[in-house]
Motif scaffolding. Sequence first.
Motif, PDB file in Angstrom:
ATOM      1  N   LEU A   6      -8.933 -18.080   7.421  1.00 52.37           N
ATOM      2  CA  LEU A   6      -8.692 -18.032   5.982  1.00 52.37           C
ATOM      3  C   LEU A   6      -7.212 -17.819   5.725  1.00 52.37           C
ATOM      4  O   LEU A   6      -6.515 -17.179   6.507  1.00 52.37           O
ATOM      5  N   ARG A  13      -4.455 -16.084   3.229  1.00 52.31           N
ATOM      6  CA  ARG A  13      -4.289 -15.046   2.230  1.00 52.31           C
ATOM      7  C   ARG A  13      -2.807 -14.698   2.126  1.00 52.31           C
ATOM      8  O   ARG A  13      -2.042 -14.919   3.063  1.00 52.31           O
ATOM      9  N   ASN A  25      -8.582 -21.838   0.392  1.00 49.33           N
ATOM     10  CA  ASN A  25      -8.817 -20.832   1.435  1.00 49.33           C
ATOM     11  C   ASN A  25      -8.246 -21.277   2.774  1.00 49.33           C
ATOM     12  O   ASN A  25      -7.828 -20.450   3.590  1.00 49.33           O
ATOM     13  N   ASN A  26      -8.264 -22.587   3.006  1.00 49.63           N
ATOM     14  CA  ASN A  26      -7.666 -23.150   4.214  1.00 49.63           C
ATOM     15  C   ASN A  26      -7.330 -24.609   3.914  1.00 49.63           C
ATOM     16  O   ASN A  26      -8.246 -25.441   3.835  1.00 49.63           O
ATOM     17  N   ARG A  84      -9.995 -20.005  -3.808  1.00 47.89           N
ATOM     18  CA  ARG A  84     -10.119 -18.667  -4.367  1.00 47.89           C
ATOM     19  C   ARG A  84      -9.214 -18.547  -5.583  1.00 47.89           C
ATOM     20  O   ARG A  84      -8.270 -19.332  -5.743  1.00 47.89           O
ATOM     21  N   SER A 115      -8.264 -10.391  -2.881  1.00 46.05           N
ATOM     22  CA  SER A 115      -9.415 -11.000  -2.197  1.00 46.05           C
ATOM     23  C   SER A 115      -9.571 -10.497  -0.767  1.00 46.05           C
ATOM     24  O   SER A 115     -10.658 -10.577  -0.189  1.00 46.05           O
TER      25      SER A 115
END
Length: 553
Positions: free
Chosen positions: A339, A341, A367-368, A377, A510
């Motif tokens: 993922l 972030r 997310n990727n 997200r 998140s």
Amino acid sequence: MMEDVSNFLTEIIDEDIAAGLAEQIHTRFPPEPNGYLHIGSAKAIYINWSIAKKYGGKFNLRYDDTNPVKEDTEYVDSIWEDIKWLTGEEPNGGVYYGSDYFEKCYECAVALIQAGKAYVCDLTQEEMRAYRGTLTEPGKDSPCRSRPVEENLRLFQEMREGKYPDGSMTLRAKIDMASPNMNLRDPAIYRIVRAHHHRQGDKWCIYPLYDFAHPIQDALEGITHSLCSIEFENHRPLYEWVVENCPLPHRPKQREFARLNVTNTVMSKRYLRELVETGRVEGWDDPRMPTLCALRRRGYTPAAILEFVRRAGIAKANSLVDIRLLEHCIREELNETALRRMAVTEPLKMVITNYPAHLEETFEVPNNPRDEAAGVRQVPFTRELYIEKSDFAVVPPPKFQRLKPDGEVRLMGSYIVKCNEVVTDANGEVAEVRCTADLDTGNGMPKDGRKVKGTIHWVSAAHAVDADLYLYDNLFTLENTNDVPEGTNYLDYLNPDSLKHLTGCKLEPSVADVPEGTRMQFVRMGYYIKDREPGRYNRIVTLKDGFAKTLQK
């Protein structure tokens, strides 16, 4: 694919199958439960497990618990967990303990005595070494070598009954004191040791030595190929002697492979235990350790470890494998699966002065980017943000493409901002940067067509999650810890910078929702795993992979 496994060991097995010497292939992994498994153990597991898979055979886990002094159920449990984690399954041939065969080992020893091929010896360890001879000189017969069979049987029975002190007697195989192989010069096969055994309790006060017990255990389990590391090559004649001279139902074959040596680390359980017991590391699962539980905690995956072992190769010649190959394997995997972030490791406050204080919006971020199925997200955006301190420079170096006074950058996934003011603290350090955002650039390029090269990550100050980041480097500065310079100790080469602990880091919200053990790429900062300790994230590996170019060359 396991069926694609091919090396010199599989060539030996192919020849044995073609010659009718083996039908169902049966291998085993025999760890001693006196410590935790490490990356070197992974190679032995991989070889035995993958070869059994390749031939549709069986793979056993057998605990070599013939030395009660150093063994513990803690290690038994950890080995079981590591085996299941690394292979993804339980051993299909079963789980066994060497101690379960103590009675059979005793019977084999009695049979050797009855055949005149073993005798009880009173020599001390020092005397046995003196009688053993050297590489260039033959050994001398023990004065006990000519004892009658009946006396040896009586003494061995009395040894079992506890009538003699620890270390006062041994049972030795009667082979050849003039043999050029030192392992055949009447080796000890039993010794007296009064110690509580983790499974047998105090039932036994005599214990078989590994070189005697191991071939018996292999034979009783129906092992076809006893695959072990290269230091046992000179022990193979003794292995074969035991198999040939004891009443056993099966004749396994021993073959050897080179151990896995990795740069900037140690594999010796004695050294690893010393690191733990002296407090130089947090414990057996300290992410700087080469143990499998430590690699798991650091965020390495079974697939990456097995791929590393595969790429390192299976051969007979010892070699030193660069630890950067292991890092390359996990980096390759995480680049596809982790993922994404945003995390700010050294926060610097940014205020968007033309953004309303009461306003809050969200930006949709993948997310990727390499996996559409991973979804997106929502990342909150507010007037006050945190950026990396290193992403701003009052006096930027040449080719600096991040934020600077009167300069522009894009905030990843959101607006282009321009630095208008720098606020410093009492020490003259930058405490805050104040910017204006081009509010028309949230979904694309500036309308006037100007180009902005730099892109930096950020976190909303109102929503940021506080975290501690643990950054790891090699535990040792010495590349080859098997070759410690004379006059020094391996501990002299402990890397003082092997751990960097960053506090007060700011993560996007998140991150708080992902479960323990989740692997993430903190964009532009590295790959991390969420630790079992609340608020702790361990860096698995950096983003930069210069070793990939080395591999290509």
